[in-house]
Enzyme design. Structure first.
Site, PDB file in Angstrom:
ATOM      1  CB  SER A  53      -1.289  -1.465  -7.858  1.00 12.12           C
ATOM      2  OG  SER A  53      -0.029  -1.225  -7.245  1.00 12.12           O
TER       3      SER A  53
ATOM      4  CG  HIS B  52      -0.873   2.405  -4.360  1.00 10.77           C
ATOM      5  ND1 HIS B  52      -0.438   1.474  -3.442  1.00 10.77           N
ATOM      6  CD2 HIS B  52      -0.981   1.754  -5.540  1.00 10.77           C
ATOM      7  CE1 HIS B  52      -0.287   0.290  -4.038  1.00 10.77           C
ATOM      8  NE2 HIS B  52      -0.599   0.442  -5.314  1.00 10.77           N
TER       9      HIS B  52
ATOM     10  CG  ASP C 188      -0.142   2.787  -0.210  1.00 12.61           C
ATOM     11  OD1 ASP C 188       0.973   2.961  -0.735  1.00 12.61           O
ATOM     12  OD2 ASP C 188      -1.150   2.430  -0.847  1.00 12.61           O
TER      13      ASP C 188
END
Length: 417
Positions: A154, A390, A387
């Site tokens: 990702s 990312h 998060d």
């Protein structure tokens, strides 16, 4: 008698004068010829020197001296990954999130309510040379008729979204084709340039068989991912893997490892990873024509999950060099060793250290989980839902793509574009 005596003297004088004139003429001609040769020699030396200078100048920017956008590259040898972050409100961000309608909720921090925007305005500046600002139109022109694939986890999807937005933002929306519905394959094409940028989900690069039967998830270390057959015939390839190999507990996605038909329950991570990397390297060496295709491997993207590196509510960069390297160094070493042994040249997009400074650039609680934006209650629990893996867009991955662009153009061995 006088006339007869005078006549021979006059003739002698005339002959002497003519002889002197001829001698001077010959001397002048000889001197002139010597001068011409010296002048010609000097011109040839100057021309050779000038040509040498042009070659050296060309070498200083690795073959692209005539490209005006690259005139700022002033050093022949420069580590573009060694530098510093400079706050730049004049040229950054390179695009606005509103210019990219397909930007996912996972990384669209501004749309998700993040109140600060300074993370968008940092520009990477190498120490030994200058690099040009990213020019989407110029890159599209250079990519005309070419196919770019980005393969991995990702974080590589994060990089694909960045590159797709960088290119999409400089063309008319009607002249773009974008497909983002699938989590395993995403596609951008600029119609007028006949070029495409694709993402393929493959966090291990080798095949993970995930069958419905519980306990039968098998990671095949000697078998390439099923999507590999679709990677062929790409002009530029960008790979990554690493993070998913070190997951344990509930995050581990396999139950068995398989190598040469042998199933293994327990195998050291380093050994398994090295087997998988060798399988990938073998596939590249036997399926890729390095004259046509340029291969990149992106280094580990750092996380900021612990201690003073925790990303939540951070708006400042890490300004010192004493950061903690959380990811196993052995994994990075295996990647580097594998690349060095390959027959196919692989360029190392070494973004780890420059990204490590950017604890401010993660989505934290301004993100989505399993396709849904975090609720207000979830945002109050950043330890569970924040998060720190990312990256917000616009943001750090735009710099990765800027450096990718520079590596493509400033190639030492050949001009890729």
């Amino acid at each position: 008698m006088e006339k007869n005596s005078i006549l021979p003297v006059n003739k002698q004088w005339i002959f002497s004068t003519l002889a002197s004139f001829l001698g001077c003429s010959i001397l002048i001609f000889s001197l002139s010829h010597v001068c011409d040769r010296q002048t010609l020699s000097a011109l040839q030396d100057l021309s050779t020197s000038s040509a040498t200078s042009r070659v050296e100048s060309s070498r200083q920017v690795d073959g692209v001296a005539e490209d005006e956008s690259l005139q700022k590259v002033t050093k022949r040898k420069c580590d573009i990954f060694d530098g510093k972050w400079v706050y730049d409100t004049n040229t950054y961000p390179l695009y606005k999130a509103s210019q990219c309608p397909f930007l996912s909720d996972q990384v669209n921090c501004r749309r998700n309510g993040r109140p600060d925007f300074d993370y968008e305005r940092w520009r990477w500046e190498p120490l030994e040379c200058e690099i040009p600002r990213f020019n989407g139109t110029e890159m599209l022109e250079r990519l005309r008729g070419k196919r770019v694939i980005i393969v991995g986890d990702s974080i590589n999807r994060n990089q694909w979204e960045s590159l797709a937005c960088l290119l999409y933002s400089v063309i008319s929306p009607s002249r773009a084709e974008v497909k983002v519905g699938s989590g395993v394959h995403k596609f951008f094409r600029a119609k007028d340039y006949n070029c495409s940028v694709e993402f393929y989900w493959s966090p291990f690069l080798v095949q993970l068989d995930d069958t419905p039967v519980k306990g039968s998830r098998v990671l095949k270390l000697d078998t390439m991912a099923a999507s590999a057959r679709q990677w062929r015939r790409a002009d530029i390839m960008v790979f990554n893997t690493g993070h998913w190999w070190v997951h344990r507990g509930k995050l581990q996605t396999w139950d068995f490892l398989q190598y040469k038909s042998k199933l293994m329950k327990d195998l050291e991570v380093d050994a398994a990873f090295e087997m998988g990397m060798k399988t990938w390297a073998h596939w590249i060496d036997h399926n890729i024509n390095p004259i046509k295709t340029t291969v990149f491997f992106r280094s580990i993207s750092p996380e900021h999950k612990l201690g003073n590196q925790w990303c939540h509510n951070q708006t400042q960069l890490i300004m010192d060099e004493s950061y903690i390297e959380l990811f196993p160094r052995s994994i990075t070493g295996i990647v580097e060793k594998t690349i060095q042994k390959m027959r196919t040249p692989v360029k190392y997009l070494n973004i780890t250290r420059l990204s490590q400074y950017r604890k401010d650039a993660h989505p934290t609680v301004y993100t989505s989980k399993q396709g849904k934006l975090l609720t207000d209650e979830q945002r109050k629990q950043p330890q569970l839902y924040g998060d720190c893996s990312h990256w917000c867009l616009p943001g750090l991955p735009d710099t990765w793509n800027l450096l990718l662009y520079n590596l493509l153009v400033l190639d030492n061995s050949r001009k890729i574009f």
